[in-house]
Design an enzyme around this catalytic site. Structure first.
Site, PDB file in Angstrom:
ATOM      1  CB  SER A  19      -0.905   0.016   1.232  1.00  0.00           C
ATOM      2  OG  SER A  19      -1.559   1.270   1.366  1.00  0.00           O
TER       3      SER A  19
ATOM      4  CE1 TYR B 253      -5.576  -2.448   4.388  1.00  0.00           C
ATOM      5  CE2 TYR B 253      -5.021  -0.207   3.734  1.00  0.00           C
ATOM      6  CZ  TYR B 253      -5.194  -1.544   3.414  1.00  0.00           C
ATOM      7  OH  TYR B 253      -4.987  -1.978   2.130  1.00  0.00           O
TER       8      TYR B 253
END
Length: 297
Positions: free
Chosen positions: A143, A157
């Site tokens: 990510s 997250y």
């Protein structure tokens, strides 16, 4: 050459798209997911329908990354069927949104369990196979939040994704002498085309959520809208699957260490270029430049 590929968390999103794209290219792909007999039975049927309609070798496998027993059983069954595994795509992940303070430690630990420890369970199941083969590829779906712009209300997250990235970087050097290659594909914030936000979790402590809502009213909606506004009109989540296919089909030993797919350009690539260069320089300075690339013993 056709490869045997396992993709975790492949019931939807990046995983499902990558599974179909790789199968379309002639590879044998196992779309791994949990609870295939009940919760994900519909997704199993969709994968079977796709395989039949397109005449490709797309299969499903029961694999819950929260269970070492499940990971061991899934990898064992695939090896029994195919005799080998060439590529493992670490894609399984879970998103949560909300003010960080409102999450209990147990809730944050659960995010780590899926996004970080889940990769370790799969690695412990599959790496003995890849090491014995003396060839393979670990492809991690990371990510841009690990190093780029980090809007609020996504901290658990983001922290888990950063931890997974660190794990992938360390594994890369430790596996190189077994001729196992590592690539980290780094998607940006795709606000449509996946169900990450729709199926994401929320914190239990509603009193704290309420307190933050007084000062940060509608924050998550604002983040989603502003990220969507940054992306160009032609941004499509399928670009991540295209990047996965390109990495898999690049000859062994010449794959890129990191590939960014970030239409919004949150700055992650710029930071990663520096970080990865420093890693290369440091390993070279201490005489370990051989582990920068996979090679046979």
């Amino acid at each position: 050459m056709s490869k045997v590929i396992v993709i975790t968390g492949a019931g939807s999103g990046f995983g499902a798209l990558s599974a179909r794209a790789l199968a379309d290219r002639g590879h044998t792909v196992y779309a791994a997911m949990r609870d295939t007999a009940r919760r994900n039975a519909g997704r199993v049927a969709e994968a079977a329908d796709y395989a039949d309609a397109h005449q490709v070798d797309l299969r499903t496998a029961e694999l819950d990354v929260l269970s070492q027993e499940s990971a061991d059983a899934a990898i064992g069954a695939i090896v029994a069927e195919q005799g080998r595994i060439d590529v493992v795509v670490h894609n399984a992940g879970h998103m949560v949104t909300g003010p960080t303070e409102a999450f209990t430690p147990e809730e944050i630990a659960a995010v780590y369990d899926t996004n970080v420890l889940g990769t370790q369970r799969v690695n412990r199941a599959v790496l003995p196979i890849l090491r014995a083969q003396r060839e393979g590829l670990l492809l991690w779906i990371g990510s841009t939040s690990s190093r780029g712009g980090t809007p609020p209300y996504l901290a658990p997250y983001f922290a888990a994704k950063a931890a997974m990235d660190a794990l992938a970087v360390s594994y890369a050097g430790e596996l190189a002498r077994f001729n196992i290659e590592t690539t980290i594909v780094v998607p940006g914030a795709f606000t449509s085309g996946t169900n990450h936000f729709a199926t994401g979790g929320h914190p239990e402590d509603l009193e704290i959520v309420k307190a933050y809502e007084e000062r940060y009213a509608g924050m998550m909606d604002q983040v989603s809208q502003r990220l969507a506004a940054l992306a160009p009109a032609d941004a499509n989540v399928s670009q991540v699957a295209d990047a996965v296919v390109e990495v898999v089909e690049t000859p062994h030993g010449s794959r890129p260490f990191r590939v960014h797919v970030d239409p919004a350009d949150d700055g992650s690539e710029e930071v990663s270029v520096v970080a990865d260069r420093i890693r290369e320089q440091f390993l070279t300075r201490i005489g370990l430049e051989d582990i920068l690339h996979p090679h046979t013993a």
